[in-house]
Design a protein around this motif. Sequence first.
Motif, PDB file in Angstrom:
ATOM      1  N   TYR A 145       0.836  -1.204   0.000  1.00  0.00           N
ATOM      2  CA  TYR A 145       0.000   0.000   0.000  1.00  0.00           C
ATOM      3  C   TYR A 145       0.873   1.258   0.000  1.00  0.00           C
ATOM      4  CZ  TYR A 145      -2.921   3.735   1.887  1.00  0.00           C
ATOM      5  OH  TYR A 145      -3.546   4.931   2.096  1.00  0.00           O
ATOM      6  N   CYS A 146       1.878   1.278   0.887  1.00  0.00           N
ATOM      7  CA  CYS A 146       2.761   2.453   0.973  1.00  0.00           C
ATOM      8  C   CYS A 146       3.536   2.653  -0.329  1.00  0.00           C
ATOM      9  CB  CYS A 146       3.723   2.296   2.139  1.00  0.00           C
ATOM     10  SG  CYS A 146       2.942   2.337   3.770  1.00  0.00           S
ATOM     11  N   GLN A 147       3.978   1.550  -0.930  1.00  0.00           N
ATOM     12  CA  GLN A 147       4.741   1.636  -2.165  1.00  0.00           C
ATOM     13  C   GLN A 147       3.880   2.173  -3.307  1.00  0.00           C
ATOM     14  OE1 GLN A 147       6.941  -1.943  -2.948  1.00  0.00           O
ATOM     15  NE2 GLN A 147       7.294  -1.455  -5.095  1.00  0.00           N
ATOM     16  N   ILE A 150       2.164   5.986  -1.748  1.00  0.00           N
ATOM     17  CA  ILE A 150       2.946   7.052  -1.113  1.00  0.00           C
ATOM     18  C   ILE A 150       4.248   7.316  -1.863  1.00  0.00           C
ATOM     19  CG2 ILE A 150       4.093   7.806   1.012  1.00  0.00           C
ATOM     20  CD1 ILE A 150       2.108   6.074   2.580  1.00  0.00           C
ATOM     21  N   PHE A 155       9.571   2.833  -0.321  1.00  0.00           N
ATOM     22  CA  PHE A 155       9.040   1.551   0.147  1.00  0.00           C
ATOM     23  C   PHE A 155       9.262   0.474  -0.908  1.00  0.00           C
ATOM     24  CE2 PHE A 155       6.544   4.874   2.222  1.00  0.00           C
ATOM     25  CZ  PHE A 155       6.655   4.499   3.550  1.00  0.00           C
TER      26      PHE A 155
END
Length: 219
Positions: A145-147, A150, A155
């Motif tokens: 999700y972060c990769q 964001i 990440f």
Amino acid sequence: DIVPAKQSKVSLYRIAAHKTNILEAIDQANAIAEKGYETAINLMGIVGYDKNDFDKVLGPLKDSKITYVYFADSYGSLLPHDVEKYINVLRQTGKKLGFHPHNNLQLAFSNSLSAINHGIDIVDGTVFGMGRGAGNLPLETLLTYCQKSIDDEKFNVLPVLDLINRHFLKMHEEHPWGYNMPYMLSGVYEVHPNYAKSLQDRKVNNIDDIHRVLQIINK
């Protein structure tokens, strides 16, 4: 038994406690903080707290030397809007906040996103969701999700996926953990997953029987 922080490779101690002994846990965390560590209190079974319980602990938490106040979805029974509610209550402590999810209802990920969206400071995840009972938030899903949303430079989920492929798949076969129907029902009825595990160990496989037993335990 805890040496001063300057002599230790440990930087943070977290104490998990039920509401019946949370005040003693706060005292212990303060004593550890005096030795130079960051400390955290994990409010276990947050779903069991009512207004009177919060009234007893919010003041001591606010006055403590604790860095993080965690709340734990110990039974895996919280929904995303519940997470927001507890964050708003615990903000009164003025401390950094943390969230420890469990995955009984397959909601550890969505609950963690709710916590993040409402300004949580730290959430817990484990590789391949490893944990007692239904397990915890799979770290690799949060990293993905972060990769994707964001920063794909900051990440990178691939090293964790490689770790899972090399070690955790075999480990999961030998020592299973994760979502199943009894653990799901323990989340529905807000009871400890050990009850579901006990029923499994006794070869109680009829879902109606498990449903009735956990309903009685809840009451």
